[in-house]
Design a protein around this motif. Structure first.
Motif, PDB file in Angstrom:
ATOM      1  N   TRP A 194      -6.670   4.815   9.693  1.00 33.90           N
ATOM      2  CA  TRP A 194      -5.885   5.949   9.194  1.00 33.90           C
ATOM      3  C   TRP A 194      -5.121   5.547   7.940  1.00 33.90           C
ATOM      4  N   ARG A 195      -4.984   4.231   7.678  1.00 37.49           N
ATOM      5  CA  ARG A 195      -4.241   3.745   6.524  1.00 37.49           C
ATOM      6  C   ARG A 195      -5.006   3.894   5.216  1.00 37.49           C
ATOM      7  N   THR A 196      -6.318   4.097   5.281  1.00 37.15           N
ATOM      8  CA  THR A 196      -7.096   4.188   4.056  1.00 37.15           C
ATOM      9  C   THR A 196      -6.721   5.454   3.300  1.00 37.15           C
ATOM     10  N   THR A 224       5.620   6.025   2.620  1.00 39.16           N
ATOM     11  CA  THR A 224       6.527   7.140   2.911  1.00 39.16           C
ATOM     12  C   THR A 224       5.753   8.339   3.443  1.00 39.16           C
ATOM     13  N   ALA A 225       4.618   8.636   2.848  1.00 38.04           N
ATOM     14  CA  ALA A 225       3.799   9.753   3.304  1.00 38.04           C
ATOM     15  C   ALA A 225       3.256   9.514   4.708  1.00 38.04           C
ATOM     16  N   ARG A 226       3.105   8.234   5.103  1.00 33.37           N
ATOM     17  CA  ARG A 226       2.620   7.900   6.443  1.00 33.37           C
ATOM     18  C   ARG A 226       3.758   7.862   7.465  1.00 33.37           C
ATOM     19  N   GLY A 257      -1.238   7.884  12.767  1.00 33.53           N
ATOM     20  CA  GLY A 257      -0.758   9.109  12.149  1.00 33.53           C
ATOM     21  C   GLY A 257      -0.199  10.131  13.121  1.00 33.53           C
ATOM     22  N   ASP A 258      -0.331   9.908  14.418  1.00 34.35           N
ATOM     23  CA  ASP A 258       0.211  10.816  15.438  1.00 34.35           C
ATOM     24  C   ASP A 258       1.731  10.665  15.442  1.00 34.35           C
ATOM     25  N   GLN A 259       2.442  11.667  14.933  1.00 39.93           N
ATOM     26  CA  GLN A 259       3.896  11.566  14.777  1.00 39.93           C
ATOM     27  C   GLN A 259       4.632  11.495  16.111  1.00 39.93           C
ATOM     28  N   ALA A 260       4.106  12.109  17.153  1.00 41.46           N
ATOM     29  CA  ALA A 260       4.755  12.001  18.469  1.00 41.46           C
ATOM     30  C   ALA A 260       4.719  10.549  18.943  1.00 41.46           C
TER      31      ALA A 260
END
Length: 98
Positions: free
Chosen positions: A13-15, A21-23, A66-69
């Protein structure tokens, strides 16, 4: 021949061209990180090995991708030293296919 880093990041997901900051690693995370490390000043993995080492990284135990929860789930955080986070934790995730 592709670099090791490129092969490690393939499918991650980092690619892409998202900034940290956006991550999710912006001001809010930096403030949380300081509070967490203040409350958990020692590396959990070093402690498990019987050593005392200052923690410098708040690690996501289960990768959040990337799952914010999951990113903000406090039960998914542990304090680690830079060595354990950069070396041992990455090996663990790669061997688990994460």
């Amino acid at each position: 021949m592709p670099s090791r880093l490129a092969s490690v990041q393939a499918g991650s997901w980092r690619t892409g061209d998202q900034s940290s900051t956006a991550r999710g690693y912006g001001y809010r995370w930096q403030q949380y990180r300081l509070r967490f490390l203040s409350a958990h000043p020692l590396c959990a993995m070093c402690e498990a090995e019987g050593r005392v080492t200052a923690a410098t990284v708040v690690d996501h135990i289960r990768p959040h991708r990337g799952d914010q929860a999951l990113f903000w789930d406090r039960t998914n955080h542990q304090a680690l030293c830079a060595t354990h986070h950069s070396r041992d934790k990455q090996r663990e995730e790669q061997s688990n296919g994460r």
